[in-house]
Design a protein around this motif. Structure first.
Motif, PDB file in Angstrom:
ATOM      1  N   PRO A  92       0.817  -1.169   0.263  1.00  0.00           N
ATOM      2  CA  PRO A  92      -0.081  -0.242   0.071  1.00  0.00           C
ATOM      3  C   PRO A  92       0.996   0.694  -0.145  1.00  0.00           C
ATOM      4  O   PRO A  92       1.750   1.173   0.848  1.00  0.00           O
ATOM      5  CB  PRO A  92      -0.810  -0.129   1.453  1.00  0.00           C
ATOM      6  N   LYS A 116      -3.663   3.923  -1.496  1.00  0.00           N
ATOM      7  CA  LYS A 116      -4.670   4.134  -0.357  1.00  0.00           C
ATOM      8  C   LYS A 116      -4.862   4.906   0.198  1.00  0.00           C
ATOM      9  O   LYS A 116      -5.954   5.225   0.686  1.00  0.00           O
ATOM     10  CB  LYS A 116      -3.604   3.486   1.115  1.00  0.00           C
ATOM     11  N   GLU A 117      -4.414   6.164  -0.176  1.00  0.00           N
ATOM     12  CA  GLU A 117      -5.108   7.349   0.303  1.00  0.00           C
ATOM     13  C   GLU A 117      -3.598   8.894  -0.771  1.00  0.00           C
ATOM     14  O   GLU A 117      -2.418   8.168  -0.710  1.00  0.00           O
ATOM     15  CB  GLU A 117      -4.087   8.009   2.338  1.00  0.00           C
ATOM     16  N   ALA A 135      -4.768   2.490   7.264  1.00  0.00           N
ATOM     17  CA  ALA A 135      -4.422   1.830   6.201  1.00  0.00           C
ATOM     18  C   ALA A 135      -3.436   0.237   6.603  1.00  0.00           C
ATOM     19  O   ALA A 135      -3.323  -0.859   6.172  1.00  0.00           O
ATOM     20  CB  ALA A 135      -3.043   2.400   5.135  1.00  0.00           C
TER      21      ALA A 135
END
Length: 159
Positions: A92, A116-117, A135
């Motif tokens: 991630p 993820k972000e 996450a």
């Protein structure tokens, strides 16, 4: 309802079991991000450019990468694609940028399977900490700790 919440907390893992690779070409931002990650209890490593990030991702297989999108040489998008091509696309990634990007560009980055972000600079340590724990499904440090403790986003900020 409380039993569900307790079970959910029990399923969270200790951040000390997770390695976060922090990537940024700006030494002061690299120091800041590494400080936040360590205060949250994670193990860390760091890289100052895309090639170093890819080498460390291959050698260390971090649990998560915090990646500055604007790096000299190989940029963030190329790094995301290289991770996917090398079999590390499952790691991630939290993408960070100081560059103004329009909504379409941001959505394009967010659509990458390992992202993820997406966060914009300046970074807010508490928001970054929350994104890391979310996450990685880790247990944040206890925020009800005795004064003088120096772990976690609620402990008085970055010194």
């Amino acid at each position: 309802m409380e039993d569900d919440e307790l079970q959910e907390c029990a399923d969270l893992v200790d951040p000390a079991d997770k390695l976060v690779l922090v990537v940024d070409d700006d030494e002061s931002l690299l120091d800041l991000m590494e400080h936040v990650v360590k205060k949250e209890g994670f193990r860390t490593d760091r890289a100052a450019d895309g090639n170093e990030a890819l080498r460390k991702a291959e050698a260390l297989t971090p649990d998560l990468i915090v990646l500055d999108f604007m790096l000299p040489g190989m940029g963030g998008y190329e790094i995301l694609r290289a991770l996917q091509a090398s079999g590390n696309g499952g790691i991630p990634v939290i993408v960070i940028t100081g560059r103004q990007m329009d909504r379409k560009q941001v959505e394009m980055v967010r659509l990458e399977p390992n992202v993820k972000e997406f966060m914009e600079k300046p970074l807010r340590p508490a928001v970054m900490a929350a994104a890391l724990h979310s996450a990685l499904k880790t247990r944040p440090p206890d925020i009800n700790r005795a004064s003088g403790s120096d772990r976690g986003p609620m402990s008085g900020g970055i010194r």
